[in-house]
Design an enzyme around this catalytic site. Structure first.
Site, PDB file in Angstrom:
ATOM      1  N   HIS A 149      10.147   4.621  18.616  1.00 59.12           N
ATOM      2  CA  HIS A 149       9.423   3.411  18.202  1.00 59.12           C
ATOM      3  C   HIS A 149      10.389   2.234  18.347  1.00 59.12           C
ATOM      4  O   HIS A 149      11.607   2.401  18.228  1.00 59.12           O
ATOM      5  CB  HIS A 149       9.026   3.600  16.735  1.00 59.12           C
ATOM      6  CG  HIS A 149       8.146   2.550  16.160  1.00 59.12           C
ATOM      7  ND1 HIS A 149       8.636   1.344  15.714  1.00 59.12           N
ATOM      8  CD2 HIS A 149       6.818   2.528  15.933  1.00 59.12           C
ATOM      9  CE1 HIS A 149       7.627   0.627  15.239  1.00 59.12           C
ATOM     10  NE2 HIS A 149       6.509   1.317  15.358  1.00 59.12           N
ATOM     11  N   ASP A 226      14.488   9.082  12.107  1.00 59.01           N
ATOM     12  CA  ASP A 226      13.345   8.234  11.779  1.00 59.01           C
ATOM     13  C   ASP A 226      12.211   9.173  11.391  1.00 59.01           C
ATOM     14  O   ASP A 226      11.569   9.778  12.246  1.00 59.01           O
ATOM     15  CB  ASP A 226      12.992   7.382  13.006  1.00 59.01           C
ATOM     16  CG  ASP A 226      11.661   6.661  12.853  1.00 59.01           C
ATOM     17  OD1 ASP A 226      10.956   6.900  11.854  1.00 59.01           O
ATOM     18  OD2 ASP A 226      11.316   5.876  13.751  1.00 59.01           O
ATOM     19  N   GLN A 229       6.888   9.405  10.670  1.00 59.55           N
ATOM     20  CA  GLN A 229       5.689  10.197  10.956  1.00 59.55           C
ATOM     21  C   GLN A 229       5.835  11.651  10.524  1.00 59.55           C
ATOM     22  O   GLN A 229       4.972  12.483  10.855  1.00 59.55           O
ATOM     23  CB  GLN A 229       5.359  10.137  12.464  1.00 59.55           C
ATOM     24  CG  GLN A 229       5.115   8.749  12.991  1.00 59.55           C
ATOM     25  CD  GLN A 229       3.931   8.038  12.325  1.00 59.55           C
ATOM     26  OE1 GLN A 229       3.132   8.653  11.603  1.00 59.55           O
ATOM     27  NE2 GLN A 229       3.826   6.738  12.534  1.00 59.55           N
ATOM     28  N   LYS A 252       2.618   5.086   4.868  1.00 59.18           N
ATOM     29  CA  LYS A 252       2.067   6.111   5.751  1.00 59.18           C
ATOM     30  C   LYS A 252       1.861   7.422   4.996  1.00 59.18           C
ATOM     31  O   LYS A 252       1.397   8.398   5.554  1.00 59.18           O
ATOM     32  CB  LYS A 252       3.011   6.345   6.928  1.00 59.18           C
ATOM     33  CG  LYS A 252       3.139   5.144   7.862  1.00 59.18           C
ATOM     34  CD  LYS A 252       3.980   5.495   9.063  1.00 59.18           C
ATOM     35  CE  LYS A 252       4.495   4.283   9.813  1.00 59.18           C
ATOM     36  NZ  LYS A 252       3.470   3.521  10.495  1.00 59.18           N
ATOM     37  N   CYS A 390       3.946   0.233  19.822  1.00 62.11           N
ATOM     38  CA  CYS A 390       5.360  -0.121  19.581  1.00 62.11           C
ATOM     39  C   CYS A 390       6.293   0.900  20.227  1.00 62.11           C
ATOM     40  O   CYS A 390       7.342   1.259  19.650  1.00 62.11           O
ATOM     41  CB  CYS A 390       5.667  -0.242  18.086  1.00 62.11           C
ATOM     42  SG  CYS A 390       4.650  -1.452  17.258  1.00 62.11           S
TER      43      CYS A 390
END
Ligand code: C6P
Length: 432
Positions: A149, A226, A229, A252, A390
């Site tokens: 991202h 990261d 997700q 999220k 993104c």
């Protein structure tokens, strides 16, 4: 999988109906009604149709208990945290710090000192880039992957304004899985950090981060993950992974907007300079010299969103009550069922078919533009995301400008998946 012929399509439809009947029963057993009624937005109509919310990768919806916690705090417990002995300030501080302890346990950090509250994954990564970036020198290298991202690309480029940093990029194969041989070959004596997503927001690929971290550590290189997700969908244990840094966002994972977490190993956080200066992050200030607060406060300048942080605790309650095992199994069921049905639609192209995949489906139909497909779905009440998500470097690698992306959360149903498929069939017919 090739587009199906008419005859096989009939067979597929019958098999599909039988399969979906069984899956409807599975949804009933899981008692999705009880889960869905906690999310009032799911009752909404869009253009006169029942809302089918399939943009959970962008942000998930919020259960009432989180909304109520925010309202309760604003109406009864709003005073600034860590600011003295007044009762309400103490109560607010206790709520914030209880959430910090909970988050530390949630991801199995060694201590709550390793949990820094930020505005989101983006700020968490910027913090590391800015602060850990101090240790890097001209010509040093950082390993990223092509599926990152922008939040895990641009902060490293900004660091490049201070010194010349070289970004090395791991490619993917046709299924959207990382080329691990290429990854291993990128290490050299100038490699100072690996920064990689746990789960791709476009391809859904779940990366083998444990193996990647072990490889990096064998080369003496720390790793930032990261996890934007991942944490909403699966149990994450930072100590088992041995991650040096792990970043994620509350919005999220059924939590409030504007709250993020940066986990960092204490040994790094202690060495790293503060990210921003201001109140809360200091021990003593004079015009000549300032000393900094202990961890984690050294990295939390200014008034935090203590209301949102306290409310995040209720989002964790929701996930705990629902259970990661149930979340994973249900989302996997939605992913495999929807993917199989989508592949029967003529002209369907799905980007990302990794063996280990999260419930994210990026696709295009025939020559249809992603915006047109998204708008046609919207007229049918179906909310998806369109565009580059993104992740422009990934789009370039795939040779496309953008995709349509459908992504599931635990409150989505097989009935919604069926309506989505039916809508896609109508869109495909229109585009023929
Ligand atoms: N991806 C999407 O629609 P923030 O905005 O800070 O909460 O999260 C940034 C971010 C970082 N890494 C990954 C892998 C992400 O998916 C995201 C957010 C959303 O895909 C919004 S662009």
């Amino acid at each position: 999988m090739p587009p199906s012929s008419t005859a096989s399509k009939k067979g597929n439809n019958e098999a599909g109906r039988h399969q979906s009947a069984l899956l409807y029963i599975a949804d009933l057993i899981m008692d999705l009604t009880k889960i869905r009624e906690q999310f009032p937005i799911l009752e909404r109509k869009i253009k006169g149709k029942d809302l089918i919310y399939l943009d959970n990768t962008a942000t998930s919806q919020t259960p009432m208990r989180v909304v109520e916690a925010i309202e309760r705090m604003y109406t009864t417990t709003k005073a600034n945290v860590h600011r003295g002995v007044s009762s309400i300030s103490q109560e607010a501080t206790d709520l914030q710090e209880a959430t910090r302890r909970r988050v530390a346990q949630w991801i199995n950090a060694s201590s709550e000192q390793e949990i820094i509250f930020t505005r989101g994954t983006t700020e968490s990564i910027n913090l590391v880039a800015s602060s850990f970036g101090d240790f890097l020198e001209n010509g040093d290298e950082i390993i990223l992957t092509v599926m990152e991202h922008h939040a895990n690309i641009v902060p490293w480029q900004l660091l490049g304004r201070r010194k010349r940093i070289i970004l090395r990029v791991v490619p993917v194969n046709g299924r959207g899985e990382l080329d691990m041989n290429a990854y291993r070959s990128l290490f050299n004596e100038r490699t100072k950090l690996v920064s990689v997503c746990h789960v791709s927001n476009v391809l859904g690929t779940v990366n083998p981060i444990k193996e990647m971290i072990a490889t990096a550590h064998a080369n003496g290189v720390p790793v930032l993950i990261d996890g934007a997700q991942a944490v909403p969908h699966m149990k994450v244990d930072v100590r088992e992974l041995d991650a040096d840094f792990y970043a994620f966002s509350a919005h999220k994972m059924y939590g409030p907007t504007g709250i993020g977490v940066l986990y960092g190993k204490k040994k790094w956080l202690e060495m790293m300079p503060p990210y921003q200066g201001g109140g809360e992050m200091i021990a003593n200030v004079s015009f000549e010299h300032t000393t900094y607060a202990e961890l984690p406060f050294k990295f939390e300048a200014g008034t935090p969103d203590f209301v949102g942080i306290a409310a995040l605790d209720k989002a964790l309650d929701f996930i705990e009550e629902t259970g990661y095992d149930n979340i994973e199994a249900h989302e996997h069921k939605l992913l495999t069922y929807t993917t199989e049905r989508m592949m029967q639609i003529p002209g369907m192209r799905i980007f990302g078919t990794a063996a280990d995949k999260s419930a994210v489906i990026s696709f295009l139909i025939g020559k249809g533009h992603h915006y047109d497909i998204g708008m046609l779905l919207d007229t049918q009440g179906i909310e998806v995301r369109t565009g580059h998500h993104c992740a422009q470097p990934l789009m370039h690698a795939l040779g496309i400008e953008g995709t349509v992306r459908a992504s599931f959360a635990v409150y989505n149903t097989i009935e919604e998946a069926d309506k989505f498929i039916a809508a896609l069939e109508r869109v495909a017919a229109m585009l023929e």
